[in-house]
Structure formats: C-alpha cells, structure tokens
Design an enzyme around this catalytic site. Structure first.
Site, PDB file in Angstrom:
ATOM      1  N   PRO A 115      42.373  43.278  45.970  1.00 36.06           N
ATOM      2  CA  PRO A 115      42.385  43.477  44.511  1.00 36.06           C
ATOM      3  C   PRO A 115      42.125  42.166  43.767  1.00 36.06           C
ATOM      4  O   PRO A 115      43.000  41.616  43.098  1.00 36.06           O
ATOM      5  CB  PRO A 115      43.800  44.003  44.259  1.00 36.06           C
ATOM      6  CG  PRO A 115      44.633  43.350  45.313  1.00 36.06           C
ATOM      7  CD  PRO A 115      43.744  43.247  46.529  1.00 36.06           C
ATOM      8  N   LYS A 116      40.892  41.661  43.864  1.00 28.01           N
ATOM      9  CA  LYS A 116      40.579  40.316  43.385  1.00 28.01           C
ATOM     10  C   LYS A 116      39.900  40.333  42.022  1.00 28.01           C
ATOM     11  O   LYS A 116      39.035  41.165  41.753  1.00 28.01           O
ATOM     12  CB  LYS A 116      39.679  39.603  44.398  1.00 28.01           C
ATOM     13  CG  LYS A 116      40.344  39.435  45.764  1.00 28.01           C
ATOM     14  CD  LYS A 116      39.548  38.511  46.656  1.00 28.01           C
ATOM     15  CE  LYS A 116      40.265  38.339  47.991  1.00 28.01           C
ATOM     16  NZ  LYS A 116      40.041  37.063  48.618  1.00 28.01           N
TER      17      LYS A 116
END
Length: 247
Positions: A115-116
């Site tokens: 989840p960047k």
C-alpha cells in the site's frame, strides 16, 4: 514489438521499464520499528477478512533506510502495520507505506500489493537519538524516537532473523478498465537469505498527526511497547495468493 517481447517485459512502460525482474536483494537495510498498543475497533476496520487481530491489539510503525536495493536504488520508507493472524499463523499486515522513489512504489503496488504512496520519510541518528520523521505534502505527520543502541541483541540475532522471516501480508487491489475490481487478493510473502548485522532494543516514543491523505494517525497510539533498531540484508522474493476475493 511482437507478442513474445511484450510478454517477456519486466514492467511498464515497456520502452523504459520502471523496474527489472526480481527477486530483489537489499543490503544493510536499516530499521526503526516502534511497536504500540492501539484501539481494537480501529484495528478491526483496517484489517481485511479473513485476517484476525493478534492478541494485545498491537500495531507497529516503522522507518526503513535502503542504501543498496537491487533494481530500486537508494531510498527511504515509512509506514504502519498490524500484528495479525492468518488461519492461526502469526503475520504482519501492511496498512500504509510512504516512500520517496518511483520504482519501488510502482513495483510494490503492481507485484505484491504493497500500500505505497509518495512521501518523504527520513531516518537518522541525531546525537544520542535514533530519529524517524515523515513529511507528506511538506507537513510533518509522524515522528518516532528511540535511544541509540542501549540494549544489544548480539546474542539473539538468530531469533531476530526468525522474526524477520515471518509471514507478511498485503491487500492487493487493482481496478479493471471499466473501474470495477480486476484483482482483489491477500498476498503473502516471506523474506529469505536473511543476515542480521546488528539489532538493538530500547525505549521509544511515537507521535502521529492527523492528515486526511496520510492517515497514519488513524491507528492511534494507546501505549508504547518498545523500539527495535536493526540492520539487515535479505532477499524479497515474489509473493503468493493467500485469499482471492474475486473467486
């Protein structure tokens, strides 16, 4: 460009790929990990089924400095996670991650579902304090501090390596061209070829500021459990599907 050339590519854009084919080796990756107790309702909202919270309502906030990462270069990262269980197996679930380098953002999202987002994390020693900060759109949204090398774990490095090698889980979501879901999976991976150069425990503090687009404070700090400073080499292999929401 023929079909075989297209299907053999490592990543987009094919004319100049964002990242090469893995696996990916990290050398002397430095961590500051602050483990803390959080709100059980907030944890349950952030944790996708079928994952379950581990006992203790524990979360962690970490800073990572990657000076030598094959295919990705030299960058820094910061984010939150939840100590969880998958079918009874202990695991760490990544909630959100912020970093300052395009290739690992793109590869992380496309391959493993990390989840960047883009942010500016920094980890450094300031006099006698290991200090991590995260800025998002020029606003500081997180700061963590830990005493510098007060309690060595030199006699427990095998135990540290075993903890690093535990199951890690991401929620991978990719929309289709019509806007609906194309990929919705829990992805698991285990780091391999782990070598711990050093590890230290000690007192730590964590301050998280509310921000609508960088929601690190949505897992609030109720009680600090402790800090861990470690320097590690490892390989990040490709992952595996643990649960497919589209099946």
């Amino acid at each position: 460009m023929n079909r075989d050339e297209i299907l053999s590519a490592s990543s987009m854009p094919l004319f100049s790929p964002s990242y090469p084919r893995g696996p990916y080796r990290f050398i002397r990756r430095e961590y500051l990990i602050i483990t803390y107790e959080s709100d059980p309702e907030a944890i349950r909202r952030a944790l996708p089924e079928p994952l379950e919270p581990a006992p203790g309502n524990l979360c962690f906030y970490e800073w990572m400095k990657m000076p030598d990462s094959s295919g990705f270069g030299d960058y820094e990262e910061s984010g939150t996670g939840i100590v969880a269980q998958f079918n009874g197996e202990p695991c760490n679930f990544s909630v959100q991650m912020y970093l300052d380098d395009e290739p690992p953002i793109t590869a992380g999202r496309e391959i493993w579902g990390f989840p960047k987002k883009y942010g500016i994390p920094r980890l450094k020693v300031q006099k006698d304090t290991l200090t991590g900060t995260l800025h998002y759109d020029e606003e500081r949204v997180a700061m963590g501090t830990m005493t510098y090398k007060h309690f060595s774990l030199a006699d427990r490095l095998d135990e540290v390596a075993k903890g690093i090698g535990k199951l890690n889980v991401n929620l991978k979501f990719i929309p289709d061209v019509d806007g609906g879901p194309k990929v919705a999976q829990l992805v698991g991976y285990n780091l391999t070829d782990i070598h711990v150069h050093g590890a230290w425990d000690g007192p730590a503090r964590l301050h998280l500021m509310p921000h609508v687009n960088c929601r690190v404070a949505d897992l609030p700090v109720r009680r600090i459990v402790g800090g861990r400073h470690q320097v590690v080499d490892f390989t990040l292999p490709f992952g595996r599907v643990l649960h497919d929401y589209m099946a």
